[in-house]
Design an enzyme around this catalytic site. Structure first.
Site, PDB file in Angstrom:
ATOM      1  N   HIS A  70      88.605  22.295  35.275  1.00 23.45           N
ATOM      2  CA  HIS A  70      87.618  22.704  36.282  1.00 23.45           C
ATOM      3  C   HIS A  70      87.682  21.698  37.440  1.00 23.45           C
ATOM      4  O   HIS A  70      87.827  20.497  37.223  1.00 23.45           O
ATOM      5  CB  HIS A  70      86.224  22.703  35.649  1.00 23.45           C
ATOM      6  CG  HIS A  70      85.126  22.855  36.649  1.00 23.45           C
ATOM      7  ND1 HIS A  70      85.057  23.924  37.505  1.00 23.45           N
ATOM      8  CD2 HIS A  70      84.067  22.059  36.946  1.00 23.45           C
ATOM      9  CE1 HIS A  70      84.002  23.796  38.280  1.00 23.45           C
ATOM     10  NE2 HIS A  70      83.384  22.670  37.963  1.00 23.45           N
ATOM     11  N   CYS A 105      79.496  25.800  35.579  1.00 20.86           N
ATOM     12  CA  CYS A 105      80.932  25.541  35.799  1.00 20.86           C
ATOM     13  C   CYS A 105      81.775  25.872  34.572  1.00 20.86           C
ATOM     14  O   CYS A 105      82.996  25.979  34.669  1.00 20.86           O
ATOM     15  CB  CYS A 105      81.145  24.101  36.238  1.00 20.86           C
ATOM     16  SG  CYS A 105      80.445  23.804  37.869  1.00 20.86           S
ATOM     17  N   ASN A 134      84.628  22.685  44.851  1.00 19.65           N
ATOM     18  CA  ASN A 134      84.152  23.209  43.568  1.00 19.65           C
ATOM     19  C   ASN A 134      83.616  24.631  43.775  1.00 19.65           C
ATOM     20  O   ASN A 134      82.592  24.819  44.414  1.00 19.65           O
ATOM     21  CB  ASN A 134      83.046  22.281  43.040  1.00 19.65           C
ATOM     22  CG  ASN A 134      82.534  22.702  41.669  1.00 19.65           C
ATOM     23  OD1 ASN A 134      82.857  23.784  41.179  1.00 19.65           O
ATOM     24  ND2 ASN A 134      81.729  21.857  41.068  1.00 19.65           N
TER      25      ASN A 134
HETATM   26  N1  COA Z   1      79.206  10.842  52.861  1.00 23.49           N
HETATM   27  C1  COA Z   1      78.983   9.530  52.944  1.00 23.49           C
HETATM   28  N2  COA Z   1      78.240   8.869  52.069  1.00 23.49           N
HETATM   29  C2  COA Z   1      77.689   9.560  51.072  1.00 23.49           C
HETATM   30  C3  COA Z   1      77.880  10.945  50.924  1.00 23.49           C
HETATM   31  C4  COA Z   1      78.660  11.582  51.881  1.00 23.49           C
HETATM   32  N3  COA Z   1      78.914  12.902  51.856  1.00 23.49           N
HETATM   33  N4  COA Z   1      77.222  11.368  49.835  1.00 23.49           N
HETATM   34  C5  COA Z   1      76.646  10.296  49.294  1.00 23.49           C
HETATM   35  N5  COA Z   1      76.909   9.199  50.043  1.00 23.49           N
HETATM   36  C6  COA Z   1      76.479   7.822  49.840  1.00 23.49           C
HETATM   37  C7  COA Z   1      75.296   7.744  48.916  1.00 23.49           C
HETATM   38  O1  COA Z   1      74.099   7.939  49.653  1.00 23.49           O
HETATM   39  C8  COA Z   1      75.424   6.338  48.378  1.00 23.49           C
HETATM   40  O2  COA Z   1      74.880   5.437  49.320  1.00 23.49           O
HETATM   41  P1  COA Z   1      73.905   4.258  48.855  1.00 23.49           P
HETATM   42  O3  COA Z   1      74.754   3.444  47.907  1.00 23.49           O
HETATM   43  O4  COA Z   1      73.590   3.596  50.123  1.00 23.49           O
HETATM   44  O5  COA Z   1      72.784   4.954  48.182  1.00 23.49           O
HETATM   45  C9  COA Z   1      76.923   6.102  48.349  1.00 23.49           C
HETATM   46  O6  COA Z   1      77.508   7.091  49.206  1.00 23.49           O
HETATM   47  C10 COA Z   1      77.536   6.221  46.980  1.00 23.49           C
HETATM   48  O7  COA Z   1      77.017   7.369  46.346  1.00 23.49           O
HETATM   49  P2  COA Z   1      77.369   7.718  44.872  1.00 23.49           P
HETATM   50  O8  COA Z   1      76.473   8.799  44.412  1.00 23.49           O
HETATM   51  O9  COA Z   1      77.478   6.460  44.084  1.00 23.49           O
HETATM   52  O10 COA Z   1      78.846   8.279  45.066  1.00 23.49           O
HETATM   53  P3  COA Z   1      79.814   8.711  43.937  1.00 23.49           P
HETATM   54  O11 COA Z   1      81.024   7.876  44.010  1.00 23.49           O
HETATM   55  O12 COA Z   1      79.139   8.875  42.615  1.00 23.49           O
HETATM   56  O13 COA Z   1      80.221  10.186  44.421  1.00 23.49           O
HETATM   57  C11 COA Z   1      79.720  12.498  43.948  1.00 23.49           C
HETATM   58  C12 COA Z   1      79.227  11.189  44.560  1.00 23.49           C
HETATM   59  C13 COA Z   1      78.641  13.542  44.064  1.00 23.49           C
HETATM   60  C14 COA Z   1      80.959  12.918  44.689  1.00 23.49           C
HETATM   61  C15 COA Z   1      80.060  12.241  42.464  1.00 23.49           C
HETATM   62  O14 COA Z   1      78.997  11.574  41.864  1.00 23.49           O
HETATM   63  C16 COA Z   1      80.357  13.490  41.684  1.00 23.49           C
HETATM   64  O15 COA Z   1      81.374  14.107  41.864  1.00 23.49           O
HETATM   65  N6  COA Z   1      79.485  13.838  40.711  1.00 23.49           N
HETATM   66  C17 COA Z   1      79.727  14.872  39.734  1.00 23.49           C
HETATM   67  C18 COA Z   1      79.999  16.214  40.276  1.00 23.49           C
HETATM   68  C19 COA Z   1      80.258  17.136  39.112  1.00 23.49           C
HETATM   69  O16 COA Z   1      81.171  16.950  38.350  1.00 23.49           O
HETATM   70  N7  COA Z   1      79.432  18.124  38.889  1.00 23.49           N
HETATM   71  C20 COA Z   1      79.475  18.790  37.629  1.00 23.49           C
HETATM   72  C21 COA Z   1      80.057  20.042  37.555  1.00 23.49           C
HETATM   73  S1  COA Z   1      79.654  21.146  38.790  1.00 23.49           S
END
Ligand code: COA
Length: 333
Positions: A258, A117, A288
Site C-alpha cells: 500500500h 487503506c 495515497n
Molecule cells: N510541510 C512542511 N512541514 C510540515 C508539513 C508539510 N506539509 N506537514 C507537517 N510539517 C511539519 C510539522 O508541523 C512538524 O513541525 P514541528 O516539529 O514544528 O511541529 C514537522 O513538519 C515534522 O512533522 P512530523 O509529523 O514529525 O513529520 P513526519 O516525518 O512524521 O511526517 C507524515 C509526517 C504525515 C508524512 C508521516 O507521519 C506519515 O506518513 N504518517 C503515516 C501516514 C500513513 O501511513 N497513514 C496510514 C495509512 S493511510
C-alpha cells in the site's frame, strides 16, 4: 444452487483509472506552508491526481470498462461487484449498486467494503471466497477513492498525502491449481480509531453546522503515531506470510505495498530483504489513493509488461482501524 468444482481464485484481468488533473507539490506550495523538498523527503510523493467532476463510482466505472475490454467479456457476465472505498458516492445506497447500474452489469449483485487503506485486500480475499466456494465464476473487486472529497486543503499535515484513483481486478476460478491466491494473514486493532478517522458524517456525529465549522468532515490523522505502527505492522505481516510459506525475499518476484509513505515501503522492503527493483512503487505520481493503491500498482506493472504468469507476489497494506494484512499469490495471466 448447483456447485461447480471447488477451485482456487485467480486474478484474470486488471485495469485502473486516474483523473487527468495533476496536483503537484509546487501547486501545494502555493496553497499551504510547505515545500516540494519537505514533501519528497518525508513521503516520496511528487504529485497526485484530483477528480474535478464526479464521484468514486465514476472512477470505478472507467476502470471496469477498461478491464472488460482487456478480458474481452461483457458486463452481463459479471456476477458480483465488491467496491472497497472510504469515499462512497453517498452513505447509501452502496456504491457497488451505482457502479452496477452505470456499467450495465445487469446480472450482478454487490456491496461495499470499508476497511480504509486495507479495503482492497479485504475485498480481494472476500471475493476469492465466492470463487473458492464453487458457486461463482466472475467476481469484480474494485478499489476506488476520491480522497480529495474528504481532504482539507488548508491542512498541510494531510493535504500533501492523498489523491484520487480507482483500480479493478477480475477474480475467476484458476485454470491451474498452482496459480492464484495462495494465502493471507489479516489483522485489525480498534485502538487505532483515535489516531486516524473522520469524525462527522456517520451516526456518531451526524453533519451539522457545528461539525462543518469544526472541520470534522475531513480526514483527521495523527501522522507521527500512525507512522510508527504502520512501519512495524506492514513489515511484520509481510515477513510473517513469507515465513509461514517457507519463502524468503529471493522467492518473491514483486512486493506490492500500500502506498502511504515511501519510508514505510522502504522499511518493509528492507525487512523482507527484497531487491528494490522488485518493489512496486508509484506513490511519487499518485500519493495515497487509499483503496486504489494496490490495484493501481498491479495494473501499471501489467500494462508495462513487467508482470508475468507464474510471478510470485506479496501484497501488503496498513490503514485506519487499524487494519492490516498481506496476501500471497501467483499471477495467473
Ligand atoms: N510541510 C512542511 N512541514 C510540515 C508539513 C508539510 N506539509 N506537514 C507537517 N510539517 C511539519 C510539522 O508541523 C512538524 O513541525 P514541528 O516539529 O514544528 O511541529 C514537522 O513538519 C515534522 O512533522 P512530523 O509529523 O514529525 O513529520 P513526519 O516525518 O512524521 O511526517 C507524515 C509526517 C504525515 C508524512 C508521516 O507521519 C506519515 O506518513 N504518517 C503515516 C501516514 C500513513 O501511513 N497513514 C496510514 C495509512 S493511510
Amino acid at each position: 444452487m448447483e456447485k461447480i468444482n471447488k477451485k482456487r481464485a485467480a486474478i484474470t484481468a486488471v485495469a485502473h483509472y486516474v483523473p487527468d488533473k495533476v496536483l503537484t507539490n509546487f501547486d501545494l506550495e502555493k496553497m499551504v506552508d510547505t515545500t516540494d523538498e519537505w514533501i519528497v523527503t518525508r513521503t516520496g510523493i511528487r504529485e497526485r491526481r484530483i477528480l474535478e467532476k464526479g464521484a468514486s463510482s465514476d472512477m470505478a466505472v472507467e476502470a471496469i470498462k477498461k478491464l472488460l475490454k482487456i478480458r474481452n467479456i461483457s458486463a452481463e457476465e459479471i456476477e458480483i461487484i465488491i467496491v472497497a472505498t472510504v469515499t462512497p458516492d453517498m452513505l447509501f445506497p452502496p456504491t457497488a449498486t451505482i457502479v452496477q447500474r452505470k456499467v450495465g452489469a445487469k446480472n450482478a449483485w454487490g456491496f461495499d467494503m470499508e476497511a480504509a487503506c486495507s479495503g482492497f485486500l479485504y475485498a480481494l480475499l472476500t471475493g476469492a471466497q465466492f470463487i473458492e466456494s464453487g458457486n461463482y465464476k466472475k467476481v469484480l473487486v474494485v478499489g476506488t477513492d476520491k480522497m480529495s472529497s474528504i481532504t482539507d486543503y488548508t491542512d498541510r499535515n494531510n493535504c500533501i498525502l492523498f489523491g484520487d484513483a480507482a483500480g479493478a481486478v477480475l477474480l475467476e476460478p484458476s485454470e491451474d491449481e498452482n496459480l492464484g491466491i495462495l494465502d493471507h494473514i489479516f489483522y485489525c486493532d480498534g485502538t487505532g480509531e483515535e489516531f486516524l478517522h473522520m469524525k462527522a458524517g456517520g451516526s456518531l456525529n451526524p453533519p451539522t453546522h457545528e461539525t462543518v465549522d469544526k472541520k470534522w468532515h475531513y480526514i483527521y490523522q495523527d501522522g507521527k503515531s500512525v507512522f510508527k505502527v504502520a512501519v512495524i505492522g506492514m513489515a511484520d505481516v509481510s515477513e510473517e506470510i513469507l515465513k509461514k510459506n517457507n519463502l524468503t525475499g529471493d522467492d518473491i518476484d514483486y512486493f506490492v505495498p500500500h502506498q502511504a509513505n515511501l519510508r514505510i515501503i522502504d522499511a518493509a522492503a528492507k525487512r523482507l530483504g527484497i531487491d528494490y527493483s522488485k518493489v512496486m512503487i508509484n506513490i511519487d505520481k499518485y500519493g495515497n489513493t487509499t483503496a486504489a493503491t494496490i490495484p493501481l500498482c498491479l495494473s501499471e506493472w501489467w500494462q508495462a509488461g513487467k508482470l508475468k504468469k507464474g510471478n510470485t507476489l506479496v501484497l501488503a497494506s496498513f490503514g485506519a482501524g487499524y487494519t492490516w494484512g498481506s496476501i500471497l499469490l501467483k499471477w495467473a495471466y
